[in-house]
Design a protein around this motif. Structure first.
Motif, mmCIF file in Angstrom:
data_model
loop_
_atom_site.group_PDB
_atom_site.id
_atom_site.type_symbol
_atom_site.label_atom_id
_atom_site.label_comp_id
_atom_site.label_asym_id
_atom_site.label_seq_id
_atom_site.Cartn_x
_atom_site.Cartn_y
_atom_site.Cartn_z
ATOM 1 N N UNK A 28 0.834 -1.206 0.000
ATOM 2 C CA UNK A 28 0.000 0.000 0.000
ATOM 3 C C UNK A 28 0.870 1.259 0.000
ATOM 4 N N UNK A 29 0.564 2.176 -0.888
ATOM 5 C CA UNK A 29 1.322 3.413 -1.043
ATOM 6 C C UNK A 29 1.321 4.253 0.238
ATOM 7 N N UNK A 30 0.197 4.334 0.927
ATOM 8 C CA UNK A 30 0.114 5.146 2.145
ATOM 9 C C UNK A 30 0.949 4.506 3.249
ATOM 10 N N UNK A 31 0.902 3.192 3.375
ATOM 11 C CA UNK A 31 1.724 2.500 4.377
ATOM 12 C C UNK A 31 3.202 2.765 4.139
ATOM 13 N N UNK A 32 3.596 2.717 2.879
ATOM 14 C CA UNK A 32 4.999 2.994 2.559
ATOM 15 C C UNK A 32 5.352 4.446 2.866
ATOM 16 N N UNK A 33 4.387 5.358 2.696
ATOM 17 C CA UNK A 33 4.649 6.782 2.940
ATOM 18 C C UNK A 33 4.882 7.073 4.428
ATOM 19 N N UNK A 34 4.218 6.334 5.304
ATOM 20 C CA UNK A 34 4.353 6.600 6.740
ATOM 21 C C UNK A 34 5.314 5.618 7.429
ATOM 22 N N UNK A 35 5.894 4.711 6.657
ATOM 23 C CA UNK A 35 6.797 3.697 7.216
ATOM 24 C C UNK A 35 7.911 4.360 8.024
#
Length: 152
Positions: A126-133
């Protein structure tokens, strides 16, 4: 290829006022949540981050299931976020996704196992998960069952 997204916001007043945002399909009132001493009207950044992470996860999971030729009878999601406030510092600590995937009664054990694997893999993709990782812990706790069978 790049895909731009735009948001327009208006905020008139101080901390306990409210504002409005318009991001195409998302038009809403915003304010600080009541739990954090605000007016609690409309939505807030905490809910919007949870919404972004949850919808991204759910759409990613649905796409991965489809590509694997797994068609759920039902696909639902409950997600919860935890925000810590210590010494007036707000920290978005964690998001927990609880997808519930109901597969056809005659589905194979291999497809049940694959659906569970995809439930975890969707979070990594998921793009959002990667963004907040590295800033927000994201956990997945899937329930995968056959139609007509009660979850354990």
């Amino acid at each position: 290829m790049k895909h731009p997204f735009h948001l327009k916001a208006v905020w008139n007043g101080g901390r306990n006022s409210e504002g409005h945002i318009d991001a195409g399909g998302l038009k809403t009132v915003i304010s600080i949540p009541q739990e954090m001493g605000g007016p609690g009207t409309g939505t807030n950044p905490d809910e919007m981050l949870l919404g972004a992470a949850s919808t991204c996860y759910l759409i990613t999971l649905a796409a991965m299931l489809e590509r694997s030729d797994i068609t759920p009878d039902e696909l639902t999601l409950e997600s919860e976020a935890t925000v810590d406030v210590t010494n007036n510092v707000f920290t978005y600590e964690q998001i927990v996704h609880r997808p519930r995937i109901v597969l056809k009664a005659d589905v194979s054990e291999a497809d049940l196992t694959k659906a569970e694997r995809l439930a975890y893999k969707a979070e990594e993709s998921c793009m959002i998960s990667r963004a907040v990782a590295g800033n927000v812990a994201i956990k997945t706790r899937p329930v995968i069952i056959k139609a007509g069978v009660n979850a354990v």
